[in-house]
Design a protein around this motif. Sequence first.
Motif, PDB file in Angstrom:
ATOM      1  N   ALA A  59      -8.539   0.727 -36.797  1.00  0.00           N
ATOM      2  CA  ALA A  59      -7.544   1.117 -35.809  1.00  0.00           C
ATOM      3  C   ALA A  59      -6.422   0.097 -35.797  1.00  0.00           C
ATOM      4  N   TYR A  60      -5.267   0.519 -35.280  1.00  0.00           N
ATOM      5  CA  TYR A  60      -4.122  -0.380 -35.177  1.00  0.00           C
ATOM      6  C   TYR A  60      -4.238  -1.282 -33.957  1.00  0.00           C
ATOM      7  N   LEU A  61      -3.475  -2.360 -33.991  1.00  0.00           N
ATOM      8  CA  LEU A  61      -3.401  -3.277 -32.864  1.00  0.00           C
ATOM      9  C   LEU A  61      -3.091  -2.508 -31.585  1.00  0.00           C
ATOM     10  N   ASP A  62      -3.736  -2.914 -30.491  1.00  0.00           N
ATOM     11  CA  ASP A  62      -3.504  -2.372 -29.146  1.00  0.00           C
ATOM     12  C   ASP A  62      -4.059  -0.969 -28.927  1.00  0.00           C
ATOM     13  N   ASN A  63      -4.689  -0.360 -29.933  1.00  0.00           N
ATOM     14  CA  ASN A  63      -5.281   0.960 -29.745  1.00  0.00           C
ATOM     15  C   ASN A  63      -6.612   0.861 -29.019  1.00  0.00           C
ATOM     16  N   GLU A  77     -18.932 -11.505 -25.301  1.00  0.00           N
ATOM     17  CA  GLU A  77     -17.588 -11.666 -25.854  1.00  0.00           C
ATOM     18  C   GLU A  77     -17.483 -10.819 -27.112  1.00  0.00           C
ATOM     19  N   MET A  78     -16.245 -10.433 -27.435  1.00  0.00           N
ATOM     20  CA  MET A  78     -16.028  -9.626 -28.635  1.00  0.00           C
ATOM     21  C   MET A  78     -14.747 -10.078 -29.308  1.00  0.00           C
ATOM     22  N   TYR A  79     -14.783 -10.129 -30.636  1.00  0.00           N
ATOM     23  CA  TYR A  79     -13.622 -10.505 -31.440  1.00  0.00           C
ATOM     24  C   TYR A  79     -13.396  -9.459 -32.526  1.00  0.00           C
ATOM     25  N   PHE A  80     -12.126  -9.097 -32.731  1.00  0.00           N
ATOM     26  CA  PHE A  80     -11.744  -8.310 -33.892  1.00  0.00           C
ATOM     27  C   PHE A  80     -11.099  -9.297 -34.861  1.00  0.00           C
ATOM     28  N   ASN A  81     -11.739  -9.524 -36.003  1.00  0.00           N
ATOM     29  CA  ASN A  81     -11.379 -10.642 -36.864  1.00  0.00           C
ATOM     30  C   ASN A  81     -11.493 -11.920 -36.031  1.00  0.00           C
ATOM     31  N   ASP A  82     -10.393 -12.655 -35.860  1.00  0.00           N
ATOM     32  CA  ASP A  82     -10.453 -13.883 -35.059  1.00  0.00           C
ATOM     33  C   ASP A  82      -9.729 -13.733 -33.727  1.00  0.00           C
ATOM     34  N   GLN A  83      -9.453 -12.490 -33.320  1.00  0.00           N
ATOM     35  CA  GLN A  83      -8.720 -12.243 -32.076  1.00  0.00           C
ATOM     36  C   GLN A  83      -9.668 -11.746 -30.991  1.00  0.00           C
ATOM     37  N   LYS A  84      -9.671 -12.437 -29.863  1.00  0.00           N
ATOM     38  CA  LYS A  84     -10.591 -12.102 -28.785  1.00  0.00           C
ATOM     39  C   LYS A  84     -10.125 -10.861 -28.038  1.00  0.00           C
ATOM     40  N   ALA A  85     -11.052  -9.946 -27.795  1.00  0.00           N
ATOM     41  CA  ALA A  85     -10.761  -8.727 -27.041  1.00  0.00           C
ATOM     42  C   ALA A  85     -11.018  -8.968 -25.559  1.00  0.00           C
ATOM     43  N   PRO A 106      -4.173 -11.215 -36.640  1.00  0.00           N
ATOM     44  CA  PRO A 106      -5.266 -12.085 -37.082  1.00  0.00           C
ATOM     45  C   PRO A 106      -4.795 -13.091 -38.133  1.00  0.00           C
ATOM     46  N   GLU A 107      -5.265 -14.321 -37.985  1.00  0.00           N
ATOM     47  CA  GLU A 107      -4.953 -15.336 -38.984  1.00  0.00           C
ATOM     48  C   GLU A 107      -5.965 -15.316 -40.116  1.00  0.00           C
ATOM     49  N   THR A 108      -7.213 -15.041 -39.771  1.00  0.00           N
ATOM     50  CA  THR A 108      -8.273 -14.904 -40.774  1.00  0.00           C
ATOM     51  C   THR A 108      -8.782 -13.472 -40.732  1.00  0.00           C
ATOM     52  N   VAL A 109      -8.569 -12.739 -41.799  1.00  0.00           N
ATOM     53  CA  VAL A 109      -8.927 -11.323 -41.844  1.00  0.00           C
ATOM     54  C   VAL A 109     -10.277 -11.150 -42.523  1.00  0.00           C
ATOM     55  N   THR A 110     -11.245 -10.690 -41.750  1.00  0.00           N
ATOM     56  CA  THR A 110     -12.586 -10.409 -42.283  1.00  0.00           C
ATOM     57  C   THR A 110     -12.936  -8.934 -42.187  1.00  0.00           C
ATOM     58  N   ASN A 111     -12.108  -8.180 -41.456  1.00  0.00           N
ATOM     59  CA  ASN A 111     -12.360  -6.752 -41.224  1.00  0.00           C
ATOM     60  C   ASN A 111     -13.732  -6.518 -40.595  1.00  0.00           C
ATOM     61  N   LYS A 112     -14.001  -7.297 -39.570  1.00  0.00           N
ATOM     62  CA  LYS A 112     -15.256  -7.162 -38.837  1.00  0.00           C
ATOM     63  C   LYS A 112     -15.015  -7.313 -37.333  1.00  0.00           C
ATOM     64  N   ILE A 113     -15.885  -6.655 -36.558  1.00  0.00           N
ATOM     65  CA  ILE A 113     -15.983  -6.900 -35.123  1.00  0.00           C
ATOM     66  C   ILE A 113     -17.142  -7.857 -34.921  1.00  0.00           C
ATOM     67  N   GLY A 120     -26.477 -15.936 -27.045  1.00  0.00           N
ATOM     68  CA  GLY A 120     -25.809 -16.764 -28.039  1.00  0.00           C
ATOM     69  C   GLY A 120     -25.809 -16.211 -29.445  1.00  0.00           C
ATOM     70  N   GLN A 121     -26.415 -15.065 -29.684  1.00  0.00           N
ATOM     71  CA  GLN A 121     -26.412 -14.478 -31.015  1.00  0.00           C
ATOM     72  C   GLN A 121     -25.068 -13.813 -31.301  1.00  0.00           C
ATOM     73  N   VAL A 122     -24.723 -13.753 -32.585  1.00  0.00           N
ATOM     74  CA  VAL A 122     -23.493 -13.097 -33.011  1.00  0.00           C
ATOM     75  C   VAL A 122     -23.855 -11.979 -33.975  1.00  0.00           C
ATOM     76  N   THR A 123     -23.438 -10.777 -33.617  1.00  0.00           N
ATOM     77  CA  THR A 123     -23.674  -9.603 -34.451  1.00  0.00           C
ATOM     78  C   THR A 123     -22.332  -9.073 -34.909  1.00  0.00           C
ATOM     79  N   ASP A 124     -22.246  -8.634 -36.169  1.00  0.00           N
ATOM     80  CA  ASP A 124     -20.958  -8.116 -36.643  1.00  0.00           C
ATOM     81  C   ASP A 124     -21.085  -6.667 -37.079  1.00  0.00           C
ATOM     82  N   PHE A 125     -19.912  -6.021 -37.144  1.00  0.00           N
ATOM     83  CA  PHE A 125     -19.841  -4.613 -37.547  1.00  0.00           C
ATOM     84  C   PHE A 125     -18.554  -4.440 -38.344  1.00  0.00           C
ATOM     85  N   ASP A 126     -18.629  -3.757 -39.482  1.00  0.00           N
ATOM     86  CA  ASP A 126     -17.465  -3.575 -40.346  1.00  0.00           C
ATOM     87  C   ASP A 126     -16.425  -2.681 -39.660  1.00  0.00           C
TER      88      ASP A 126
END
Length: 445
Positions: A59-63, A77-85, A106-113, A120-126
């Motif tokens: 999705a595009y930014l701000d959608n 907490e949730m991040y899209f790439n390195d940007q906090k939602a 995003p400064e670092t693009v990983t294409n992950k949520i 304290g666990q971190v789970t990601d999603f493409d």
Amino acid sequence: MKNIFSNKWFLGAAALVFGAMAVSCEDQPDKFELTKGTPVVRYVRPASAAGADSLLAGAYLDNLVCLVGDNLTSIREMYFNDQKAILNPSYITDHTLVVAVPGGIPETVTNKIYMHSADGQVTDFDFNVYVPGPAVRSISCEHAPAGSVATIYGDYFIDDPNIPIKITMAGNVEVPYENITSISKAAVSFIVPENATPGYMNVTTLYGTGRSAYQFRDTRNILFDFDGSHGGLTTGHGWRAGMIHEPGQDAGIEAIDGSYLYFGGADIQNKIGGTWAEDQFSINYWPEPAAGYPTLSSIPSFAEMISTYGVDNLQLKFEVFVPESNPWASAGMQVIFTPTALVDFSNANNSYFSDTSLPRAIWLPWQSGPYTTGGSWQTIVLPLSSFNRTHEGQPAPRSLNPADLDGFSLFVWQGGVQGVAGSGGEDETCSPVFAIDNIRVVPVE
């Protein structure tokens, strides 16, 4: 079914639609309580009920998007790439979570949520985040001369070291990169090159190319240019034809495009409507076709625009210079189109200035403090749809219509707002100076 969510919804609309979004994701969400365990995201879909059958790869930014899965109330907490939602507990249930994709680049693009759970666990999603191409909305001065600094305003002006931002003028004339003086996400400034050409401009980044919503050095339908250089009228016609100054006539105001209209030479009281200075701060254009002063609406370029676009899809533009030595701090600039039935050269009068049945625009840029244009010319834009005020700034009983577009007047007076000249009370004054050029009406683009 799988598609890509287009860049249609922006964060500014989020407050209006979040309630409906939450209901569409979960009919009766329970009160939010942060839970333990690991969140599981099965898929992402549009947040709207209408898009419930579509799966999103990005999705595009701000959608707004809706995550669907299990134990989503465990997300802290949730991040899209390195940007906090920004998470709103009101729109999180065990199985759905509505969130806006962060608007930051995003400064670092990983294409992950990335989902940080309570333990304290971190789970990601493409998930892909798409950055739009540049939005090129306006420029500080459409008639900026070569060698001056102009600023383009819009969004998504991204300068990448591998793919630098590029500004291209009409005719494929590229602005040298070394001419670009500053860059931010919402603005880019540059020195206008000597070979600058009139027309639309493009800004290109690694994310695409955006075309300007304006034409640089636009000469379409110039009604008044005060020297005839663009086919416009050279003067007003009425009791106040206007003080027209040639280049070099006034020290401290360098002409931008030949001769210009000059207002100044008197004080304006801080009191609402306290000063009536027609000689110094007004120009009338009252048609007299027999003497070579046509109704404006009969000028072929204007008549065609009125017929093609209608009043509400047109905008008035002009360039203005208000020097720092003479700031503007009280009275509004009344911008008035006049029908010949109300005033022309044969029935000359100035009573229409205070005629509450005649809609006009009132330009009041000084309400937050004394106004100048910062030592340079600026382009002012007034949509004709905003010509809906009385001389006192109240709602007019009607809007502007094509029959009104015969004559034209400017008058710095009234406005219905107390001046901001200082703390000296109603007797305090300002002594503004205005240089105005290239008054034109063009389509809203």
